[in-house]
Design a protein around this motif. Structure first.
Motif, PDB file in Angstrom:
ATOM      1  N   UNK A 135       0.857  -1.192   0.000  1.00 22.28           N
ATOM      2  CA  UNK A 135       0.000   0.000   0.000  1.00 22.28           C
ATOM      3  C   UNK A 135       0.895   1.245   0.000  1.00 22.28           C
ATOM      4  N   UNK A 136       1.494   1.551  -1.142  1.00 22.91           N
ATOM      5  CA  UNK A 136       2.492   2.631  -1.176  1.00 22.91           C
ATOM      6  C   UNK A 136       1.931   4.013  -1.474  1.00 22.91           C
ATOM      7  N   UNK A 137       0.621   4.111  -1.748  1.00 22.93           N
ATOM      8  CA  UNK A 137       0.036   5.365  -2.234  1.00 22.93           C
ATOM      9  C   UNK A 137      -0.756   6.034  -1.117  1.00 22.93           C
ATOM     10  N   UNK A 138      -0.604   7.342  -0.987  1.00 26.28           N
ATOM     11  CA  UNK A 138      -1.375   8.116  -0.009  1.00 26.28           C
ATOM     12  C   UNK A 138      -2.732   8.454  -0.617  1.00 26.28           C
ATOM     13  N   UNK A 139      -3.782   8.267   0.156  1.00 29.22           N
ATOM     14  CA  UNK A 139      -5.130   8.628  -0.281  1.00 29.22           C
ATOM     15  C   UNK A 139      -5.687   9.672   0.674  1.00 29.22           C
ATOM     16  N   UNK A 140      -6.334  10.676   0.120  1.00 31.48           N
ATOM     17  CA  UNK A 140      -7.039  11.656   0.938  1.00 31.48           C
ATOM     18  C   UNK A 140      -8.480  11.732   0.460  1.00 31.48           C
ATOM     19  N   UNK A 141      -9.409  11.960   1.371  1.00 38.12           N
ATOM     20  CA  UNK A 141     -10.827  12.040   1.026  1.00 38.12           C
ATOM     21  C   UNK A 141     -11.334  13.454   1.259  1.00 38.12           C
ATOM     22  N   UNK A 142     -12.403  13.821   0.541  1.00 37.75           N
ATOM     23  CA  UNK A 142     -12.891  15.198   0.631  1.00 37.75           C
ATOM     24  C   UNK A 142     -14.323  15.288   0.122  1.00 37.75           C
ATOM     25  N   UNK A 143     -14.911  16.478   0.291  1.00 37.93           N
ATOM     26  CA  UNK A 143     -16.267  16.756  -0.179  1.00 37.93           C
ATOM     27  C   UNK A 143     -16.234  17.438  -1.543  1.00 37.93           C
ATOM     28  N   UNK A 144     -17.389  17.413  -2.208  1.00 38.86           N
ATOM     29  CA  UNK A 144     -17.606  18.167  -3.434  1.00 38.86           C
ATOM     30  C   UNK A 144     -18.676  19.223  -3.189  1.00 38.86           C
ATOM     31  N   UNK A 145     -18.564  20.345  -3.890  1.00 40.16           N
ATOM     32  CA  UNK A 145     -19.547  21.416  -3.738  1.00 40.16           C
ATOM     33  C   UNK A 145     -20.948  20.924  -4.078  1.00 40.16           C
ATOM     34  N   UNK A 146     -21.070  20.124  -5.136  1.00 40.54           N
ATOM     35  CA  UNK A 146     -22.391  19.691  -5.592  1.00 40.54           C
ATOM     36  C   UNK A 146     -23.071  18.761  -4.584  1.00 40.54           C
ATOM     37  N   UNK A 147     -22.283  17.974  -3.862  1.00 43.27           N
ATOM     38  CA  UNK A 147     -22.818  17.103  -2.810  1.00 43.27           C
ATOM     39  C   UNK A 147     -22.284  17.636  -1.481  1.00 43.27           C
ATOM     40  N   UNK A 209       4.938  13.410  -4.627  1.00 40.97           N
ATOM     41  CA  UNK A 209       5.816  14.050  -3.654  1.00 40.97           C
ATOM     42  C   UNK A 209       7.177  13.370  -3.702  1.00 40.97           C
ATOM     43  N   UNK A 210       8.232  14.145  -3.620  1.00 35.03           N
ATOM     44  CA  UNK A 210       9.583  13.588  -3.582  1.00 35.03           C
ATOM     45  C   UNK A 210      10.050  13.594  -2.136  1.00 35.03           C
ATOM     46  N   UNK A 211      10.138  12.411  -1.538  1.00 34.14           N
ATOM     47  CA  UNK A 211      10.491  12.279  -0.128  1.00 34.14           C
ATOM     48  C   UNK A 211      11.712  11.376  -0.013  1.00 34.14           C
ATOM     49  N   UNK A 212      12.794  11.947   0.469  1.00 35.15           N
ATOM     50  CA  UNK A 212      14.053  11.212   0.637  1.00 35.15           C
ATOM     51  C   UNK A 212      14.459  10.507  -0.655  1.00 35.15           C
ATOM     52  N   UNK A 213      14.307  11.220  -1.753  1.00 38.59           N
ATOM     53  CA  UNK A 213      14.791  10.715  -3.024  1.00 38.59           C
ATOM     54  C   UNK A 213      13.860   9.778  -3.759  1.00 38.59           C
ATOM     55  N   UNK A 214      12.675   9.496  -3.220  1.00 33.75           N
ATOM     56  CA  UNK A 214      11.752   8.619  -3.935  1.00 33.75           C
ATOM     57  C   UNK A 214      10.398   9.293  -4.092  1.00 33.75           C
ATOM     58  N   UNK A 215       9.721   8.928  -5.167  1.00 33.63           N
ATOM     59  CA  UNK A 215       8.411   9.509  -5.454  1.00 33.63           C
ATOM     60  C   UNK A 215       7.343   8.811  -4.623  1.00 33.63           C
ATOM     61  N   UNK A 216       6.534   9.600  -3.954  1.00 33.94           N
ATOM     62  CA  UNK A 216       5.379   9.086  -3.212  1.00 33.94           C
ATOM     63  C   UNK A 216       4.134   9.656  -3.877  1.00 33.94           C
ATOM     64  N   UNK A 217       3.301   8.780  -4.408  1.00 35.87           N
ATOM     65  CA  UNK A 217       2.107   9.217  -5.118  1.00 35.87           C
ATOM     66  C   UNK A 217       0.948   9.399  -4.143  1.00 35.87           C
ATOM     67  N   UNK A 218       0.021  10.255  -4.543  1.00 34.17           N
ATOM     68  CA  UNK A 218      -1.183  10.481  -3.752  1.00 34.17           C
ATOM     69  C   UNK A 218      -2.386  10.536  -4.684  1.00 34.17           C
ATOM     70  N   UNK A 219      -3.533  10.116  -4.179  1.00 35.27           N
ATOM     71  CA  UNK A 219      -4.780  10.220  -4.931  1.00 35.27           C
ATOM     72  C   UNK A 219      -5.820  10.903  -4.044  1.00 35.27           C
ATOM     73  N   UNK A 220      -6.833  11.479  -4.679  1.00 31.85           N
ATOM     74  CA  UNK A 220      -7.908  12.136  -3.944  1.00 31.85           C
ATOM     75  C   UNK A 220      -9.249  11.538  -4.326  1.00 31.85           C
ATOM     76  N   UNK A 221     -10.067  11.215  -3.321  1.00 27.34           N
ATOM     77  CA  UNK A 221     -11.343  10.539  -3.567  1.00 27.34           C
ATOM     78  C   UNK A 221     -12.445  11.204  -2.737  1.00 27.34           C
ATOM     79  N   UNK A 222     -13.511  11.705  -3.363  1.00 27.86           N
ATOM     80  CA  UNK A 222     -14.652  12.206  -2.579  1.00 27.86           C
ATOM     81  C   UNK A 222     -15.403  11.046  -1.934  1.00 27.86           C
ATOM     82  N   UNK A 223     -16.271  11.367  -0.972  1.00 27.47           N
ATOM     83  CA  UNK A 223     -16.896  10.285  -0.198  1.00 27.47           C
ATOM     84  C   UNK A 223     -18.421  10.322  -0.226  1.00 27.47           C
TER      85      UNK A 223
END
Length: 266
Positions: A135-147, A209-223
């Motif tokens: 599970x190497x990817x960071x996920x963040x969750x958020x709202x949308x204006x329409x919902x 994101x570049x952290x200590x020389x390696x790429x860390x990916x992130x995704x964003x998902x509404x809920x």
């Protein structure tokens, strides 16, 4: 709200005498001729209270704040570096990594908040280890204006569903290329707790994101989606762990770990 202020505590934009700290930062100030606070915003302060106002002995509420005390929602009108009582952690701010993180805490040995509620040992609440390769990817969750709320109400309104019809995940072009996912494709998002599927939105808004020389990916998902309503979809919170902030038990669902792959769930 309710007075349509743009910046809370904007009295702090002026010095104790009510003068702007500088012309460049001029925002709210005391107008001696009009005997009131004025400026580019609605004053977040008793508008006719002069800077030299001194409260009477035994004054209470707002009357106990002097004319140079801008923090009107504090009992003493002062700015606080820390809360003097009531917190279960602190008293000074500290950086902790989330309960699930791709990296170790770079500041000190304590990885995550020791006062948080983790519900460890529960089969439905397994946590990925720090830097877990599965599970190497960071996920963040958020709202949308329409919902604008949770989605339970707005998913029944056709015109809002037309604007945001289905669950999607924002991913970077770099991550999309690495996982062979194209814009609009279905993708599966997995965590130690479960899996969901969503449409891929490939966008440069999500940057590795570049952290200590390696790429860390992130995704964003509404809920906002679920199994009821005129527009249905996977439940993003099925991915999240149950880790609660120690003071008011807010769930830590804004940052955890996942993996993605192209395709749909059966």
């Amino acid at each position: 709200w309710p007075l349509n202020r743009r910046i809370l505590y904007n009295r702090a934009s002026a010095d104790p005498q009510g003068r702007p700290w500088s012309e460049r930062k001029k925002y709210v100030w005391w107008d001696e001729e009009q005997r009131k606070w004025t400026g580019y915003d609605v004053p977040d302060f008793p508008v006719t209270r002069p800077p030299d106002y001194t409260p009477s002995p035994g004054a209470t509420g707002m009357d106990a704040h002097s004319g140079s005390d801008p923090f009107i929602m504090k009992p003493d009108g002062k700015g606080w570096l820390f809360v003097p009582k009531g917190l279960k952690d602190g008293p000074l701010p500290a950086h902790y990594e989330p309960a699930e993180s791709p990296v170790h805490n770079a500041l000190y040995q304590q990885q995550s908040n020791p006062a948080a509620k983790y519900f460890q040992g529960k089969p439905y609440n397994r946590l990925a280890a720090v830097g877990d390769e599965n599970y190497p990817i960071v996920i963040t969750t958020y709202r949308l204006t329409e919902h604008h709320v949770s989605g339970a109400m707005t998913r029944w309104l056709p015109w809002l569903n037309a604007l945001q019809p289905e669950l999607f995940a924002e991913i970077s072009p770099e991550l999309a290329a690495e996982k062979n996912i194209k814009h609009g494709d279905w993708m599966i998002i997995s965590t130690p707790r479960g899996e969901i599927d969503a449409r891929a939105m490939v966008t440069k808004r999500m940057r590795p994101l570049l952290i200590k020389g390696r790429a860390v990916h992130q995704i964003g998902v509404p809920f906002h989606w679920g199994y009821q309503g005129k527009a249905t979809g996977s439940i993003t919170n099925d991915l999240a762990h149950m880790v609660l902030e120690p003071n008011v038990s807010i769930e830590e669902a804004k940052a955890f770990l996942c993996n993605i792959r192209p395709g749909r769930l059966p």
